[in-house]
Design a protein around this motif. Structure first.
Motif, mmCIF file in Angstrom:
data_model
loop_
_atom_site.group_PDB
_atom_site.id
_atom_site.type_symbol
_atom_site.label_atom_id
_atom_site.label_comp_id
_atom_site.label_asym_id
_atom_site.label_seq_id
_atom_site.Cartn_x
_atom_site.Cartn_y
_atom_site.Cartn_z
ATOM 1 N N GLY A 177 -4.426 71.572 34.005
ATOM 2 C CA GLY A 177 -3.833 70.251 33.766
ATOM 3 C C GLY A 177 -2.387 70.418 33.348
ATOM 4 O O GLY A 177 -1.907 71.543 33.145
ATOM 5 N N ARG A 178 -1.685 69.313 33.248
ATOM 6 C CA ARG A 178 -0.271 69.409 32.904
ATOM 7 C C ARG A 178 0.113 68.354 31.880
ATOM 8 O O ARG A 178 -0.249 67.183 32.008
ATOM 9 C CB ARG A 178 0.586 69.205 34.163
ATOM 10 N N LEU A 179 0.840 68.800 30.873
ATOM 11 C CA LEU A 179 1.367 67.888 29.862
ATOM 12 C C LEU A 179 2.844 68.226 29.673
ATOM 13 O O LEU A 179 3.199 69.392 29.476
ATOM 14 C CB LEU A 179 0.601 68.089 28.544
ATOM 15 N N ILE A 180 3.683 67.218 29.740
ATOM 16 C CA ILE A 180 5.119 67.442 29.525
ATOM 17 C C ILE A 180 5.500 66.759 28.213
ATOM 18 O O ILE A 180 5.200 65.577 28.020
ATOM 19 C CB ILE A 180 5.965 66.864 30.673
ATOM 20 N N LEU A 181 6.136 67.528 27.341
ATOM 21 C CA LEU A 181 6.500 66.988 26.029
ATOM 22 C C LEU A 181 8.009 66.874 25.897
ATOM 23 O O LEU A 181 8.749 67.795 26.267
ATOM 24 C CB LEU A 181 5.953 67.906 24.921
ATOM 25 N N ASP A 182 8.453 65.737 25.382
ATOM 26 C CA ASP A 182 9.860 65.554 25.015
ATOM 27 C C ASP A 182 9.964 65.797 23.518
ATOM 28 O O ASP A 182 9.311 65.102 22.731
ATOM 29 C CB ASP A 182 10.303 64.115 25.317
ATOM 30 N N ILE A 183 10.762 66.769 23.155
ATOM 31 C CA ILE A 183 10.924 67.109 21.736
ATOM 32 C C ILE A 183 12.361 66.758 21.341
ATOM 33 O O ILE A 183 13.315 67.288 21.919
ATOM 34 C CB ILE A 183 10.663 68.614 21.504
ATOM 35 N N THR A 184 12.513 65.841 20.399
ATOM 36 C CA THR A 184 13.858 65.423 19.986
ATOM 37 C C THR A 184 14.125 65.891 18.567
ATOM 38 O O THR A 184 13.332 65.611 17.658
ATOM 39 C CB THR A 184 13.996 63.885 20.069
ATOM 40 N N VAL A 185 15.221 66.606 18.409
ATOM 41 C CA VAL A 185 15.582 67.188 17.104
ATOM 42 C C VAL A 185 16.821 66.468 16.591
ATOM 43 O O VAL A 185 17.848 66.435 17.266
ATOM 44 C CB VAL A 185 15.884 68.703 17.256
ATOM 45 N N GLU A 276 10.447 76.829 9.643
ATOM 46 C CA GLU A 276 11.367 76.483 8.549
ATOM 47 C C GLU A 276 12.632 75.846 9.094
ATOM 48 O O GLU A 276 13.424 76.490 9.781
ATOM 49 C CB GLU A 276 11.720 77.749 7.770
ATOM 50 N N LEU A 277 12.789 74.563 8.823
ATOM 51 C CA LEU A 277 13.972 73.829 9.270
ATOM 52 C C LEU A 277 14.662 73.250 8.043
ATOM 53 O O LEU A 277 14.066 73.171 6.966
ATOM 54 C CB LEU A 277 13.557 72.688 10.207
ATOM 55 N N ASP A 278 15.916 72.825 8.219
ATOM 56 C CA ASP A 278 16.605 72.140 7.131
ATOM 57 C C ASP A 278 15.783 70.900 6.734
ATOM 58 O O ASP A 278 15.286 70.187 7.604
ATOM 59 C CB ASP A 278 17.997 71.704 7.612
ATOM 60 N N PRO A 279 15.635 70.634 5.427
ATOM 61 C CA PRO A 279 14.779 69.525 4.997
ATOM 62 C C PRO A 279 15.217 68.168 5.564
ATOM 63 O O PRO A 279 14.392 67.253 5.709
ATOM 64 C CB PRO A 279 14.904 69.525 3.471
ATOM 65 N N SER A 280 16.479 68.026 5.927
ATOM 66 C CA SER A 280 16.913 66.720 6.456
ATOM 67 C C SER A 280 16.730 66.616 7.972
ATOM 68 O O SER A 280 16.987 65.566 8.561
ATOM 69 C CB SER A 280 18.369 66.443 6.074
ATOM 70 N N THR A 281 16.271 67.676 8.598
ATOM 71 C CA THR A 281 16.048 67.628 10.053
ATOM 72 C C THR A 281 14.773 66.844 10.368
ATOM 73 O O THR A 281 13.758 67.009 9.682
ATOM 74 C CB THR A 281 15.888 69.060 10.603
ATOM 75 N N SER A 282 14.851 66.004 11.371
ATOM 76 C CA SER A 282 13.610 65.353 11.798
ATOM 77 C C SER A 282 13.331 65.708 13.258
ATOM 78 O O SER A 282 14.254 65.864 14.054
ATOM 79 C CB SER A 282 13.688 63.839 11.601
ATOM 80 N N VAL A 283 12.064 65.861 13.552
ATOM 81 C CA VAL A 283 11.662 66.238 14.913
ATOM 82 C C VAL A 283 10.628 65.226 15.398
ATOM 83 O O VAL A 283 9.686 64.904 14.677
ATOM 84 C CB VAL A 283 11.027 67.646 14.933
ATOM 85 N N LYS A 284 10.848 64.736 16.609
ATOM 86 C CA LYS A 284 9.868 63.811 17.203
ATOM 87 C C LYS A 284 9.335 64.422 18.489
ATOM 88 O O LYS A 284 10.089 64.971 19.277
ATOM 89 C CB LYS A 284 10.542 62.483 17.565
ATOM 90 N N VAL A 285 8.038 64.316 18.685
ATOM 91 C CA VAL A 285 7.435 64.806 19.921
ATOM 92 C C VAL A 285 6.788 63.631 20.641
ATOM 93 O O VAL A 285 5.978 62.914 20.058
ATOM 94 C CB VAL A 285 6.372 65.889 19.630
ATOM 95 N N ASN A 286 7.172 63.429 21.888
ATOM 96 C CA ASN A 286 6.577 62.355 22.697
ATOM 97 C C ASN A 286 6.078 62.935 24.007
ATOM 98 O O ASN A 286 6.640 63.904 24.514
ATOM 99 C CB ASN A 286 7.619 61.288 23.031
ATOM 100 N N ILE A 287 5.050 62.306 24.536
ATOM 101 C CA ILE A 287 4.606 62.685 25.874
ATOM 102 C C ILE A 287 5.606 62.104 26.870
ATOM 103 O O ILE A 287 5.966 60.927 26.782
ATOM 104 C CB ILE A 287 3.164 62.208 26.117
#
Ligand SMILES: [Zn+2]
Length: 380
Positions: A177-185, A276-287
């Motif tokens: 199967g296939r899943l494509i993820l958009d990861i926004t940092v 381990e990322l900077d505490p103010s970094t936010s990461v979003k993961v979307n399909i």
């Protein structure tokens, strides 16, 4: 008796008609006319942004279920570097052309089968549902439309054969199967001369990419196949002297029938949480958005009658004991298989799909025709 030349002739006609995804109108009307002239009562089913599907039925007994023969009529674009005629050239046992292998060869065999049925070349036990579909090379909207309109359902269809090419002796009983993820940092912008005042999204994204190297993609011993991951794109940053605040990554995951899309997503999220990322970094993961559902993995158990009969027939036609494989990438068979319909991919051999000088092995056209005949005659 269906002659090998007859199947080749159908293939030549199909390859002569350009049918890049989105432009299947002409090939669909050729297929429609072909079936109508044989004596079928075909109908078309509109597909968004594409040529229509063509559907035809061979009825044996209305109390019996159906066997589905599915082939896509679209091809990818013409690649550079063709040294043969991309709209059909025969050289010895090879027939060259765009889609000659993937998968006008399978479509030609299935059309020849439809012709043979009306000439009593074989007596199927099940009703035969033939579908020539469009848009497979893009989003599979052709096959998905037939599922949405309940022309293909698990209640109606007992078995499905998709005519994707195979390599003699090997055939596909399932696919990943296939899943494509958009990861926004998101980091924090600042003047580029004082980068410590900001949080550089490129550095943060790099940490994520690095830690995702440890992602377990899984392994399925039965078919000796792994899952895979591949970053397809990275975008971000600016040309002014500023600390980049946003980076987006596109991650492709092909995963196994032993995994679910939830498991795949959770594994990615888990690794991110532990990076381990900077505490103010936010990461979003979307399909990653797409017009059809993401194709799920599937496989048809080796003791299923379709696989058993197909294997016997491949052995009879080619003399080779077939190997059962899972397809590495996705196709229309995913959408059919994920309904729970026992599904295999089986078509003639060839090479160089999606590239210059794509070709089909001419002798395999007749061999695969015989395999289809054998399956239709025996399976009930
Ligand atoms: Zn294909």
């Amino acid at each position: 008796m269906m002659q090998a030349n007859r199947i080749l002739k159908i293939l030549q006609e199909l390859v002569r008609i350009p049918s890049q995804y989105g432009n299947e109108q002409q090939i669909s009307s050729w297929i429609f006319d072909f079936l109508a002239e044989l004596g079928y009562d075909p109908h078309t089913v509109e597909v968004p942004d594409s040529g229509p599907n063509v559907v035809a039925e061979f009825n044996v007994d209305s109390t019996q279920p159906w066997i589905l023969l599915n082939s896509h009529s679209d091809t990818v674009e013409a690649m550079r570097g063709w040294t043969r005629d991309p709209y059909g050239e025969r050289v010895g046992d090879k027939f060259y052309g765009i889609g000659a292998c993937d998968m006008k060869s399978g479509l030609a065999v299935q059309l020849a089968i439809m012709e043979g049925l009306l000439k009593d070349e074989c007596k199927p036990k099940l009703n035969v549902l033939f579908t020539a579909v469009t848009d497979e090379e893009l989003w599979s909207r052709g096959t998905v439309t037939l599922i949405e309109k309940e022309i293909i359902t698990a209640e109606k269809v007992a078995y499905a054969i998709v005519g994707e090419p195979h390599y003699l002796g090997n055939f596909l009983v399932g696919r990943r199967g296939r899943l494509i993820l958009d990861i926004t940092v998101h980091g924090k912008a600042a003047h580029g001369a004082t980068p410590k005042r900001g949080v550089n999204a490129i550095n943060e994204a790099a940490r994520l990419v690095q830690s995702l190297e440890s992602l377990d993609v899984g392994y399925m011993e039965e078919f000796d196949i792994e899952g895979s991951k591949c970053f397809l794109a990275i975008h971000g940053g600016v040309i002014s002297l500023s600390v980049p605040e946003t980076v987006s990554l596109v991650l492709d995951r092909h995963y196994l029938p032993t995994q679910t899309s939830e498991m795949v997503l959770d594994a990615v999220l888990e690794i991110m949480k532990n990076t381990e990322l900077d505490p103010s970094t936010s990461v979003k993961v979307n399909i990653h958005p797409r017009p059809t559902q993401a194709p799920l993995p599937f496989y048809t158990p080796l003791d299923n009658p379709l696989v058993r009969v197909a294997a016997e027939e491949v052995k009879l036609a080619t003399g080779i004991d077939p190997r059962f494989l899972l397809g590495r990438t996705v196709a229309d068979s995913n959408f059919i298989g994920m309904l729970g319909i026992p599904t295999i991919d089986l078509g003639p051999s060839g090479k160089k799909s999606h590239s210059a000088d794509e070709w089909c092995d001419i002798p395999s056209l007749k061999q695969i025709y015989q395999v289809y005949q054998g399956i239709l005659t025996k399976i009930s």
